[in-house]
Design a protein around this motif. Structure first.
Motif, PDB file in Angstrom:
ATOM      1  N   VAL A 267       0.844  -1.209   0.000  1.00 17.74           N
ATOM      2  CA  VAL A 267       0.000   0.000   0.000  1.00 17.74           C
ATOM      3  C   VAL A 267       0.874   1.252   0.000  1.00 17.74           C
ATOM      4  O   VAL A 267       0.628   2.224  -0.734  1.00 17.74           O
ATOM      5  CB  VAL A 267      -0.935  -0.009   1.226  1.00 17.74           C
ATOM      6  CG1 VAL A 267      -1.651   1.341   1.365  1.00 17.74           C
ATOM      7  CG2 VAL A 267      -1.952  -1.141   1.116  1.00 17.74           C
ATOM      8  N   GLY A 268       1.911   1.239   0.832  1.00 21.63           N
ATOM      9  CA  GLY A 268       2.799   2.400   0.905  1.00 21.63           C
ATOM     10  C   GLY A 268       3.488   2.670  -0.415  1.00 21.63           C
ATOM     11  O   GLY A 268       3.603   3.832  -0.845  1.00 21.63           O
ATOM     12  N   LEU A 269       3.970   1.626  -1.072  1.00 21.16           N
ATOM     13  CA  LEU A 269       4.646   1.807  -2.364  1.00 21.16           C
ATOM     14  C   LEU A 269       3.670   2.321  -3.417  1.00 21.16           C
ATOM     15  O   LEU A 269       4.043   3.117  -4.282  1.00 21.16           O
ATOM     16  CB  LEU A 269       5.257   0.476  -2.808  1.00 21.16           C
ATOM     17  CG  LEU A 269       6.489   0.010  -2.008  1.00 21.16           C
ATOM     18  CD1 LEU A 269       6.910  -1.382  -2.445  1.00 21.16           C
ATOM     19  CD2 LEU A 269       7.644   0.992  -2.203  1.00 21.16           C
ATOM     20  N   THR A 270       2.402   1.890  -3.346  1.00 19.30           N
ATOM     21  CA  THR A 270       1.403   2.370  -4.309  1.00 19.30           C
ATOM     22  C   THR A 270       1.147   3.862  -4.118  1.00 19.30           C
ATOM     23  O   THR A 270       1.074   4.634  -5.091  1.00 19.30           O
ATOM     24  CB  THR A 270       0.089   1.584  -4.129  1.00 19.30           C
ATOM     25  OG1 THR A 270       0.349   0.193  -4.318  1.00 19.30           O
ATOM     26  CG2 THR A 270      -0.956   2.047  -5.125  1.00 19.30           C
ATOM     27  N   ILE A 271       1.002   4.293  -2.849  1.00 17.46           N
ATOM     28  CA  ILE A 271       0.773   5.713  -2.566  1.00 17.46           C
ATOM     29  C   ILE A 271       1.982   6.537  -3.007  1.00 17.46           C
ATOM     30  O   ILE A 271       1.840   7.604  -3.619  1.00 17.46           O
ATOM     31  CB  ILE A 271       0.489   5.925  -1.067  1.00 17.46           C
ATOM     32  CG1 ILE A 271      -0.828   5.225  -0.685  1.00 17.46           C
ATOM     33  CG2 ILE A 271       0.451   7.390  -0.707  1.00 17.46           C
ATOM     34  CD1 ILE A 271      -1.117   5.241   0.806  1.00 17.46           C
ATOM     35  N   PHE A 272       3.170   6.054  -2.683  1.00 17.65           N
ATOM     36  CA  PHE A 272       4.396   6.772  -3.055  1.00 17.65           C
ATOM     37  C   PHE A 272       4.502   6.890  -4.567  1.00 17.65           C
ATOM     38  O   PHE A 272       4.870   7.952  -5.101  1.00 17.65           O
ATOM     39  CB  PHE A 272       5.604   6.049  -2.487  1.00 17.65           C
ATOM     40  CG  PHE A 272       6.900   6.678  -2.849  1.00 17.65           C
ATOM     41  CD1 PHE A 272       7.366   7.820  -2.186  1.00 17.65           C
ATOM     42  CD2 PHE A 272       7.685   6.151  -3.877  1.00 17.65           C
ATOM     43  CE1 PHE A 272       8.552   8.413  -2.546  1.00 17.65           C
ATOM     44  CE2 PHE A 272       8.884   6.734  -4.236  1.00 17.65           C
ATOM     45  CZ  PHE A 272       9.323   7.873  -3.567  1.00 17.65           C
ATOM     46  N   GLY A 273       4.168   5.814  -5.270  1.00 15.49           N
ATOM     47  CA  GLY A 273       4.249   5.863  -6.729  1.00 15.49           C
ATOM     48  C   GLY A 273       3.242   6.826  -7.311  1.00 15.49           C
ATOM     49  O   GLY A 273       3.553   7.553  -8.276  1.00 15.49           O
TER      50      GLY A 273
END
Length: 251
Positions: free
Chosen positions: A239-245
């Motif tokens: 989830v964090g990587l998706t938001i960051f991307g």
């Protein structure tokens, strides 16, 4: 009295010696019926997962060693007279020791806790019966010779009542077998006949094998990487990587 006891011991030893004979070297090897798809060894029964590996065709296989061990593998289709289009299937595996008797017969004695049997009848049940199998056997006689038609080395086994089994042909020499020791030791042998239901198509990991408590077997799935990963942490990291991307894309 001591002389009499010694004489009795010598007589008993002589009788025991004359009831068995040396194993015929021609019998040593792995034998399989014509399809050659059923063979003893790790390609038929997996003692680590305690599971069968289904061959592409039915058949029978026997293996014999020069020091008195044997192994057998059966895969048979059983016809259904009432519903011919719905046969059942039986897989059997066992191993143990054997002796060649002075009269030419063979006595096969399995390791009682190791044998396995799988009975599948898909038209009457959605599950298969998986249980221990322990069946001593006596072969009245046997013959090893070169088949005049195939030119292959052939083994004919005759059951206790003299009825012939399907002919088998030499597949491996030396024989292809699992270790000639008890693979599934238990506290007692009374668990023979215990049933385990396995849903067709279900993952093996969802069912405890009959040899789950065998201390000498190391199961590769235990302690594997996937079992050491915290799946919740992995999900939040995704989830964090998706938001960051997404934020990086907007910038």
């Amino acid at each position: 009295m001591a002389s009499l006891s010694l004489q009795s011991l010598l007589v008993a030893s002589a009788c025991l010696f004359t009831t068995t004979s040396a194993i015929n070297a021609a019998l040593v090897g792995t034998w399989s019926t014509k399809s050659a798809k059923v063979l003893t060894g790790p390609g038929f029964y997996n003692p680590v997962n305690d599971s069968f590996i289904e061959p592409s065709l039915t058949g029978i296989s026997y293996s014999f060693t020069a020091d008195g061990f044997y192994e057998e593998a059966y895969y048979r289709a059983v016809s259904n007279p009432t519903t011919p289009s719905c046969p059942s299937a039986v897989m059997q595996w066992q191993h143990g020791t054997f002796v060649e008797n002075a009269d030419g017969s063979l006595t096969l004695s399995p390791f009682s806790v190791d044998g396995r049997e799988l009975i599948s009848d898909p038209c009457s049940s959605s599950t298969s019966s998986y249980l221990r199998y322990d069946q001593s056997e006596t072969m009245e006689k046997y013959q090893v010779y070169v088949d005049p038609y195939t030119k292959l080395t052939r083994l004919d086994l005759y059951q206790f009542d003299g009825s012939p089994m399907n002919p088998m042909f030499l597949a491996f020499s030396p024989p292809q077998m699992l270790p000639t020791v008890t693979l599934n030791p238990t506290a007692t042998a009374t668990s023979t006949g215990k049933k385990s239901k396995r849903t067709a198509g279900a993952s093996e990991e969802m069912n405890l094998p009959l040899n789950a408590n065998a201390q000498h077997i190391k199961r590769g799935i235990e302690g594997s990487l996937i079992h050491r990963i915290d799946l919740n942490m992995l999900w939040w990291a995704g989830v964090g990587l998706t938001i960051f991307g997404g934020a990086a894309y907007l910038i």
